[in-house]
Design a protein around this motif. Sequence first.
Motif, PDB file in Angstrom:
ATOM      1  N   PRO A   8       2.387 -35.157  38.060  1.00  0.00           N
ATOM      2  CA  PRO A   8       1.849 -35.016  36.694  1.00  0.00           C
ATOM      3  C   PRO A   8       1.325 -36.370  36.193  1.00  0.00           C
ATOM      4  CG  PRO A   8       4.035 -34.010  36.860  1.00  0.00           C
ATOM      5  CD  PRO A   8       3.785 -34.710  38.159  1.00  0.00           C
ATOM      6  N   ARG A  30       1.449 -38.084  33.520  1.00  0.00           N
ATOM      7  CA  ARG A  30       2.259 -39.066  32.785  1.00  0.00           C
ATOM      8  C   ARG A  30       3.553 -39.443  33.517  1.00  0.00           C
ATOM      9  NH1 ARG A  30       6.407 -38.088  29.393  1.00  0.00           N
ATOM     10  NH2 ARG A  30       7.102 -35.934  29.337  1.00  0.00           N
ATOM     11  N   LYS A  86       6.873 -28.454  34.411  1.00  0.00           N
ATOM     12  CA  LYS A  86       6.681 -27.970  33.024  1.00  0.00           C
ATOM     13  C   LYS A  86       7.797 -28.488  32.119  1.00  0.00           C
ATOM     14  CE  LYS A  86       4.099 -23.731  33.719  1.00  0.00           C
ATOM     15  NZ  LYS A  86       4.414 -22.507  34.432  1.00  0.00           N
ATOM     16  N   GLU A 104       7.094 -32.053  31.384  1.00  0.00           N
ATOM     17  CA  GLU A 104       6.001 -32.205  30.406  1.00  0.00           C
ATOM     18  C   GLU A 104       6.491 -31.887  28.992  1.00  0.00           C
ATOM     19  OE1 GLU A 104       3.297 -33.564  31.081  1.00  0.00           O
ATOM     20  OE2 GLU A 104       2.585 -33.067  33.096  1.00  0.00           O
ATOM     21  N   LYS A 105       7.387 -30.892  28.883  1.00  0.00           N
ATOM     22  CA  LYS A 105       7.928 -30.509  27.572  1.00  0.00           C
ATOM     23  C   LYS A 105       8.906 -31.537  27.019  1.00  0.00           C
ATOM     24  CE  LYS A 105      10.032 -26.593  26.554  1.00  0.00           C
ATOM     25  NZ  LYS A 105      10.950 -25.491  26.904  1.00  0.00           N
TER      26      LYS A 105
END
Length: 326
Positions: free
Chosen positions: A109, A111, A284, A287-288
């Motif tokens: 990902p 970031r 996910k 990311e959250k």
Amino acid sequence: MKAVVCQSYGPPENLTLEQIPDPDVAQGQVLIDVHAAGLNFPDTLQIAGKYQFQPPFPFTPGAEVAGVISEVGEGVTDLNVGQRVMALPGIGGMGERVVCKASEVDPIPDRMDFTTAAGFGMTYGTSIHALKQRAQLQSGETLLVLGASGGVGLAAVELGKAYGARVIAAASTDSKLEIAKQHGADELVNYGDGNLKDKVKELTDGKGADVIDDPVGGDLFEQATRCINWKGRILVVGFTSGTIPKYPTNLALLKGCALVGVFWGAFRQREPQVSRENTQELFKLFEKGDLKPYVSQTFPLEQYVAALNVFVNRQAMGKVVLTVRD
Ligand SMILES: NC(=O)c1ccc[n+]([C@@H]2O[C@H](COP(=O)([O-])OP(=O)(O)OC[C@H]3O[C@@H](n4cnc5c(N)ncnc54)[C@H](OP(=O)(O)O)[C@@H]3O)[C@@H](O)[C@H]2O)c1
């Protein structure tokens, strides 16, 4: 290229740092310029000849890395040169370059930095498999995690919270428990005095935990079998204590509970599609912001002995990562 080499079984001091040829890229593989290598307790077992998978000598240890793809083998269609990836080569990670089956490589990902990515795959991968496929942890259940500040343990704490469980983190010192608290644990149990069972019973109104995640084994496992709730699941994840415990099966009868084995490596081979879904779910959650991977220590490649001894000396918290290039 520079790489750590294991020529015979022994402690980290037995390893050498050598110049070895770059690995050849076979069909279905990619070559990765390693930026960071995640270390794990099993690395210390493997170099000592005590792991379930022992490669022939000489070998370079290191099960997981993050870096940039520098070559793509024949038949690889979904990965490209220049891509930032994390990978699970199994061995070879503690060096400047490693080859890996394309199926064990995932783009990172945006970031996520290399240091974080290098230590992400094995601990979160093991713990999501343990809690989701093996324990089928439900929201509202109580999850007890032993060795809760270690790599696998801390990942289980965060995932348990993400799945809506009440998480009891158990560890041997207050400073280790503080890390587990920062990563979401609801309750803390210090088993440094040897007492796990009574403290867990106290926190659960005498019922015990619904799911117990045990990467430690030994005497703690024995106690865990006595503080499991009716219909509970005890996850056998590992034996960092050095002792593979025996299981009194009468306790399974009395508690109506299940002893559940967790073998993440075999799961990835046997159920690759489910494993890929797990990885996407982990990304996910990252990311959250539900997962906050904790790298407690980084060492340059040259300091591989000190880095591996963090595990040997029972000092690992979160992840320990070797930085290989900027
Ligand atoms: N089943 C699988 O598929 C799978 C996959 C990956 C890893 N594993 C296993 O999971 C376990 C944990 O790996 P990890 O990389 O997370 O290790 P880690 O970061 O070193 O954490 C292990 C924890 O074990 C506890 N421990 C108790 N006695 C110990 C001792 N004598 N030496 C070292 N630690 C001790 C420590 O916590 P306290 O001091 O708080 O007790 C430590 O935090 C290992 O046994 C590994 O082989 C299993």
